[in-house]
Scaffold this motif. Structure first.
Motif, PDB file in Angstrom:
ATOM      1  N   GLU A  98     128.648  33.924  53.365  1.00 55.10           N
ATOM      2  CA  GLU A  98     127.561  33.429  54.199  1.00 55.10           C
ATOM      3  C   GLU A  98     126.234  33.687  53.503  1.00 55.10           C
ATOM      4  O   GLU A  98     126.069  34.687  52.813  1.00 55.10           O
ATOM      5  CB  GLU A  98     127.594  34.167  55.542  1.00 55.10           C
ATOM      6  N   VAL A  99     125.294  32.775  53.722  1.00 57.74           N
ATOM      7  CA  VAL A  99     123.924  32.961  53.252  1.00 57.74           C
ATOM      8  C   VAL A  99     123.025  32.757  54.461  1.00 57.74           C
ATOM      9  O   VAL A  99     123.091  31.717  55.123  1.00 57.74           O
ATOM     10  CB  VAL A  99     123.552  31.964  52.130  1.00 57.74           C
ATOM     11  N   ASP A 100     122.215  33.732  54.736  1.00 60.47           N
ATOM     12  CA  ASP A 100     121.261  33.650  55.836  1.00 60.47           C
ATOM     13  C   ASP A 100     119.876  33.525  55.222  1.00 60.47           C
ATOM     14  O   ASP A 100     119.458  34.388  54.444  1.00 60.47           O
ATOM     15  CB  ASP A 100     121.363  34.907  56.707  1.00 60.47           C
ATOM     16  N   THR A 101     119.186  32.450  55.546  1.00 61.08           N
ATOM     17  CA  THR A 101     117.883  32.187  54.935  1.00 61.08           C
ATOM     18  C   THR A 101     116.917  31.662  55.979  1.00 61.08           C
ATOM     19  O   THR A 101     117.336  31.032  56.960  1.00 61.08           O
ATOM     20  CB  THR A 101     118.031  31.159  53.784  1.00 61.08           C
ATOM     21  N   PRO A 102     115.636  31.892  55.807  1.00 61.92           N
ATOM     22  CA  PRO A 102     114.659  31.294  56.719  1.00 61.92           C
ATOM     23  C   PRO A 102     114.712  29.762  56.611  1.00 61.92           C
ATOM     24  O   PRO A 102     114.915  29.212  55.530  1.00 61.92           O
ATOM     25  CB  PRO A 102     113.315  31.818  56.216  1.00 61.92           C
ATOM     26  N   ARG A 103     114.538  29.111  57.743  1.00 60.36           N
ATOM     27  CA  ARG A 103     114.533  27.651  57.780  1.00 60.36           C
ATOM     28  C   ARG A 103     113.198  27.163  58.337  1.00 60.36           C
ATOM     29  O   ARG A 103     112.637  27.794  59.226  1.00 60.36           O
ATOM     30  CB  ARG A 103     115.675  27.135  58.655  1.00 60.36           C
ATOM     31  N   ILE A 104     112.743  26.036  57.835  1.00 62.00           N
ATOM     32  CA  ILE A 104     111.519  25.439  58.359  1.00 62.00           C
ATOM     33  C   ILE A 104     111.804  24.872  59.753  1.00 62.00           C
ATOM     34  O   ILE A 104     112.957  24.652  60.129  1.00 62.00           O
ATOM     35  CB  ILE A 104     110.954  24.370  57.402  1.00 62.00           C
ATOM     36  N   ASP A 105     110.753  24.617  60.521  1.00 61.61           N
ATOM     37  CA  ASP A 105     110.905  24.181  61.919  1.00 61.61           C
ATOM     38  C   ASP A 105     111.754  22.921  62.055  1.00 61.61           C
ATOM     39  O   ASP A 105     112.624  22.843  62.926  1.00 61.61           O
ATOM     40  CB  ASP A 105     109.535  23.942  62.563  1.00 61.61           C
ATOM     41  N   SER A 106     111.509  21.928  61.225  1.00 57.04           N
ATOM     42  CA  SER A 106     112.256  20.674  61.354  1.00 57.04           C
ATOM     43  C   SER A 106     113.745  20.883  61.076  1.00 57.04           C
ATOM     44  O   SER A 106     114.595  20.260  61.714  1.00 57.04           O
ATOM     45  CB  SER A 106     111.670  19.602  60.434  1.00 57.04           C
ATOM     46  N   HIS A 107     114.068  21.771  60.173  1.00 58.44           N
ATOM     47  CA  HIS A 107     115.472  22.095  59.877  1.00 58.44           C
ATOM     48  C   HIS A 107     116.119  22.743  61.104  1.00 58.44           C
ATOM     49  O   HIS A 107     117.218  22.356  61.524  1.00 58.44           O
ATOM     50  CB  HIS A 107     115.510  23.023  58.666  1.00 58.44           C
ATOM     51  N   ARG A 108     115.425  23.703  61.709  1.00 61.89           N
ATOM     52  CA  ARG A 108     115.941  24.359  62.921  1.00 61.89           C
ATOM     53  C   ARG A 108     116.094  23.366  64.067  1.00 61.89           C
ATOM     54  O   ARG A 108     117.100  23.387  64.786  1.00 61.89           O
ATOM     55  CB  ARG A 108     115.022  25.515  63.340  1.00 61.89           C
ATOM     56  N   ARG A 109     115.111  22.468  64.235  1.00 59.50           N
ATOM     57  CA  ARG A 109     115.209  21.448  65.297  1.00 59.50           C
ATOM     58  C   ARG A 109     116.423  20.555  65.069  1.00 59.50           C
ATOM     59  O   ARG A 109     117.124  20.184  66.015  1.00 59.50           O
ATOM     60  CB  ARG A 109     113.936  20.598  65.349  1.00 59.50           C
ATOM     61  N   GLY A 110     116.668  20.195  63.821  1.00 60.46           N
ATOM     62  CA  GLY A 110     117.823  19.360  63.510  1.00 60.46           C
ATOM     63  C   GLY A 110     119.128  20.048  63.852  1.00 60.46           C
ATOM     64  O   GLY A 110     120.039  19.437  64.427  1.00 60.46           O
ATOM     65  N   ILE A 111     119.232  21.323  63.529  1.00 64.75           N
ATOM     66  CA  ILE A 111     120.451  22.080  63.840  1.00 64.75           C
ATOM     67  C   ILE A 111     120.640  22.164  65.354  1.00 64.75           C
ATOM     68  O   ILE A 111     121.761  21.992  65.863  1.00 64.75           O
ATOM     69  CB  ILE A 111     120.392  23.479  63.195  1.00 64.75           C
ATOM     70  N   GLN A 112     119.558  22.400  66.091  1.00 65.61           N
ATOM     71  CA  GLN A 112     119.651  22.461  67.553  1.00 65.61           C
ATOM     72  C   GLN A 112     120.087  21.121  68.136  1.00 65.61           C
ATOM     73  O   GLN A 112     120.940  21.061  69.024  1.00 65.61           O
ATOM     74  CB  GLN A 112     118.320  22.896  68.155  1.00 65.61           C
ATOM     75  N   ALA A 113     119.512  20.033  67.642  1.00 61.99           N
ATOM     76  CA  ALA A 113     119.878  18.707  68.142  1.00 61.99           C
ATOM     77  C   ALA A 113     121.322  18.371  67.780  1.00 61.99           C
ATOM     78  O   ALA A 113     122.056  17.801  68.600  1.00 61.99           O
ATOM     79  CB  ALA A 113     118.920  17.645  67.577  1.00 61.99           C
ATOM     80  N   LEU A 114     121.749  18.726  66.591  1.00 60.65           N
ATOM     81  CA  LEU A 114     123.130  18.502  66.180  1.00 60.65           C
ATOM     82  C   LEU A 114     124.079  19.276  67.089  1.00 60.65           C
ATOM     83  O   LEU A 114     125.098  18.736  67.544  1.00 60.65           O
ATOM     84  CB  LEU A 114     123.323  18.903  64.719  1.00 60.65           C
ATOM     85  N   SER A 115     123.744  20.514  67.394  1.00 61.76           N
ATOM     86  CA  SER A 115     124.572  21.334  68.285  1.00 61.76           C
ATOM     87  C   SER A 115     124.661  20.735  69.679  1.00 61.76           C
ATOM     88  O   SER A 115     125.669  20.888  70.357  1.00 61.76           O
ATOM     89  CB  SER A 115     124.016  22.756  68.385  1.00 61.76           C
ATOM     90  N   ALA A 116     123.603  20.052  70.109  1.00 65.34           N
ATOM     91  CA  ALA A 116     123.573  19.409  71.425  1.00 65.34           C
ATOM     92  C   ALA A 116     124.127  17.986  71.379  1.00 65.34           C
ATOM     93  O   ALA A 116     124.069  17.263  72.373  1.00 65.34           O
ATOM     94  CB  ALA A 116     122.148  19.407  71.970  1.00 65.34           C
ATOM     95  N   TRP A 117     124.636  17.577  70.209  1.00 69.03           N
ATOM     96  CA  TRP A 117     125.217  16.256  70.002  1.00 69.03           C
ATOM     97  C   TRP A 117     124.181  15.142  70.193  1.00 69.03           C
ATOM     98  O   TRP A 117     124.474  14.036  70.623  1.00 69.03           O
ATOM     99  CB  TRP A 117     126.435  16.047  70.893  1.00 69.03           C
ATOM    100  N   GLN A 118     122.925  15.438  69.859  1.00 70.87           N
ATOM    101  CA  GLN A 118     121.834  14.464  69.916  1.00 70.87           C
ATOM    102  C   GLN A 118     121.578  13.980  68.487  1.00 70.87           C
ATOM    103  O   GLN A 118     120.670  14.451  67.806  1.00 70.87           O
ATOM    104  CB  GLN A 118     120.579  15.110  70.515  1.00 70.87           C
ATOM    105  N   MET A 119     122.403  13.047  68.045  1.00 73.25           N
ATOM    106  CA  MET A 119     122.438  12.678  66.628  1.00 73.25           C
ATOM    107  C   MET A 119     121.185  11.973  66.145  1.00 73.25           C
ATOM    108  O   MET A 119     120.754  12.188  65.013  1.00 73.25           O
ATOM    109  CB  MET A 119     123.673  11.824  66.331  1.00 73.25           C
TER     110      MET A 119
END
Length: 168
Positions: free
Chosen positions: A36-57
């Protein structure tokens, strides 16, 4: 399992290049041994991961596209591309998935995400943009691109013979 702190300089399908925080020299680890690699992510990257998790493609794709414009670390950009391939596949957009996958592959020919290659596994003929992209991919220098093109066009009445020839 060992935890290290420092800066990842690059992470490819082959190696992780790491600069320890304590001031040591560059270290290299086989990618297959990295859990595993844990790294800081920029806001848009985090928003994308959240939307992907919510199935909002659509929202995820928009956020990942923004992240690709903003993120400077090449190895993180590859991870964002892989996530955007997943979004395109979930939306049923094989042409976009293929284009994004090839950008990932060109950035790292030994990508850790090769399993995302969006091959067409149905006999139904491709339509629209996928036919256009499939024809482009068939003439590409990358073997993986030609495989994408052949899989997309195999069931196409106009291009099936050419696709079959490429597969053979």
């Amino acid at each position: 399992r060992i935890t290290l702190r420092g800066t990842v300089r690059d992470f490819t399908g082959r190696t992780l290049e790491f600069l320890p925080g304590a001031g040591g020299g560059m270290q290299s680890f086989p990618a297959a041994e990295v859990v595993e690699v844990d790294t800081p992510r920029i806001d848009s990257h985090r928003r994308g991961i959240q939307a992907l998790s919510a199935w909002q493609m659509d929202e995820a794709t928009t956020a990942f596209d923004q992240a690709l414009k903003e993120e400077q670390r090449q190895w993180v950009r590859r991870d964002i591309l892989a996530l955007s391939v997943r979004c395109a596949l979930a939306r049923g957009d094989s042409a976009s998935a293929g284009t994004r996958f090839l950008a990932l592959l060109q950035s790292d020919p030994e990508t850790r995400q090769f399993e995302l290659i969006p091959l067409t596994w149905t006999a139904a003929p491709a339509e629209g943009e996928l036919v256009t992209q499939g024809r482009v991919w068939l003439s590409h220098s990358l073997e993986a691109a030609r495989l994408l093109g052949a899989s997309a066009l195999l069931g196409n009445p106009q291009h099936g013979a050419e696709a079959e020839k490429e597969l053979n």
